[in-house]
Design a protein around this motif. Structure first.
Motif, PDB file in Angstrom:
ATOM      1  N   ASP A  12      39.961  36.740  48.468  1.00 32.31           N
ATOM      2  CA  ASP A  12      40.461  35.375  48.267  1.00 32.31           C
ATOM      3  C   ASP A  12      41.736  35.370  47.425  1.00 32.31           C
ATOM      4  O   ASP A  12      42.668  34.613  47.698  1.00 32.31           O
ATOM      5  CB  ASP A  12      39.402  34.492  47.612  1.00 32.31           C
ATOM      6  N   ARG A  13      41.781  36.203  46.400  1.00 32.08           N
ATOM      7  CA  ARG A  13      42.964  36.290  45.539  1.00 32.08           C
ATOM      8  C   ARG A  13      44.179  36.712  46.360  1.00 32.08           C
ATOM      9  O   ARG A  13      45.235  36.084  46.291  1.00 32.08           O
ATOM     10  CB  ARG A  13      42.741  37.291  44.408  1.00 32.08           C
ATOM     11  N   TYR A  14      44.039  37.769  47.145  1.00 37.77           N
ATOM     12  CA  TYR A  14      45.167  38.253  47.936  1.00 37.77           C
ATOM     13  C   TYR A  14      45.512  37.286  49.074  1.00 37.77           C
ATOM     14  O   TYR A  14      46.679  37.095  49.389  1.00 37.77           O
ATOM     15  CB  TYR A  14      44.899  39.656  48.466  1.00 37.77           C
ATOM     16  N   ARG A  15      44.522  36.670  49.655  1.00 36.45           N
ATOM     17  CA  ARG A  15      44.754  35.703  50.742  1.00 36.45           C
ATOM     18  C   ARG A  15      45.561  34.511  50.232  1.00 36.45           C
ATOM     19  O   ARG A  15      46.443  34.000  50.926  1.00 36.45           O
ATOM     20  CB  ARG A  15      43.405  35.243  51.305  1.00 36.45           C
ATOM     21  N   SER A  16      45.282  34.064  49.013  1.00 38.22           N
ATOM     22  CA  SER A  16      45.975  32.890  48.462  1.00 38.22           C
ATOM     23  C   SER A  16      47.451  33.157  48.199  1.00 38.22           C
ATOM     24  O   SER A  16      48.228  32.217  48.048  1.00 38.22           O
ATOM     25  CB  SER A  16      45.298  32.428  47.173  1.00 38.22           C
ATOM     26  N   ARG A  17      47.836  34.402  48.140  1.00 40.37           N
ATOM     27  CA  ARG A  17      49.222  34.768  47.849  1.00 40.37           C
ATOM     28  C   ARG A  17      50.059  34.986  49.103  1.00 40.37           C
ATOM     29  O   ARG A  17      51.273  35.152  49.023  1.00 40.37           O
ATOM     30  CB  ARG A  17      49.251  36.044  47.023  1.00 40.37           C
ATOM     31  N   LEU A  18      49.423  35.047  50.249  1.00 35.90           N
ATOM     32  CA  LEU A  18      50.128  35.358  51.494  1.00 35.90           C
ATOM     33  C   LEU A  18      51.182  34.313  51.855  1.00 35.90           C
ATOM     34  O   LEU A  18      50.957  33.116  51.670  1.00 35.90           O
ATOM     35  CB  LEU A  18      49.141  35.423  52.663  1.00 35.90           C
ATOM     36  N   PRO A  19      52.294  34.765  52.402  1.00 31.38           N
ATOM     37  CA  PRO A  19      53.227  33.798  52.993  1.00 31.38           C
ATOM     38  C   PRO A  19      52.600  33.268  54.284  1.00 31.38           C
ATOM     39  O   PRO A  19      51.667  33.874  54.822  1.00 31.38           O
ATOM     40  CB  PRO A  19      54.461  34.646  53.292  1.00 31.38           C
TER      41      PRO A  19
END
Length: 117
Positions: A12-19
């Protein structure tokens, strides 16, 4: 916290940062990049894009620690795709899963996994 729950928190942390699109990755393709303190707080902070190992380390660090804005201003879509076959083996499996799920075109640049790595 269970291992599965921890894994989902990381995804979730990495997904929220995606362009939204890879085309938004409009970082530099040459020269040097100096990372801000919120990405790298000790050690090496400057990376040369003309040196493959330096560029790979930069991309690994930004993928792991950068915020969405950092990803868009420090990474370049072409360089990411070119490095992906090797880079995907050097980053966290959670980062790899999130990026490959969101951008399956990265997989087209990655060779099939083999046992010899």
């Amino acid at each position: 916290m269970s291992t599965a729950a921890r894994a989902e928190v990381l995804r979730d942390r990495y997904r929220s940062r995606l362009p939204e699109r890879l085309q938004q990755l409009a970082g530099p393709v040459e020269g040097s990049v100096d990372l801000p303190l919120h990405i790298v707080w000790c050690g090496r902070t400057s990376y040369r894009l003309d040196r493959p190992k330096s560029r790979m380390t930069l991309y690994r660090t930004v993928l792991a620690e950068g915020l969405r804005e950092d990803l868009m201003t420090l990474l370049h879509r072409r360089l990411l795709a070119e490095q992906w076959p090797v880079l995907r083996r050097l980053i966290s499996p959670y980062i790899r899963e999130v990026w490959e799920d969101a951008f399956p075109e990265l997989l087209r640049s990655a060779p099939a996994d083999t046992t010899a790595a």
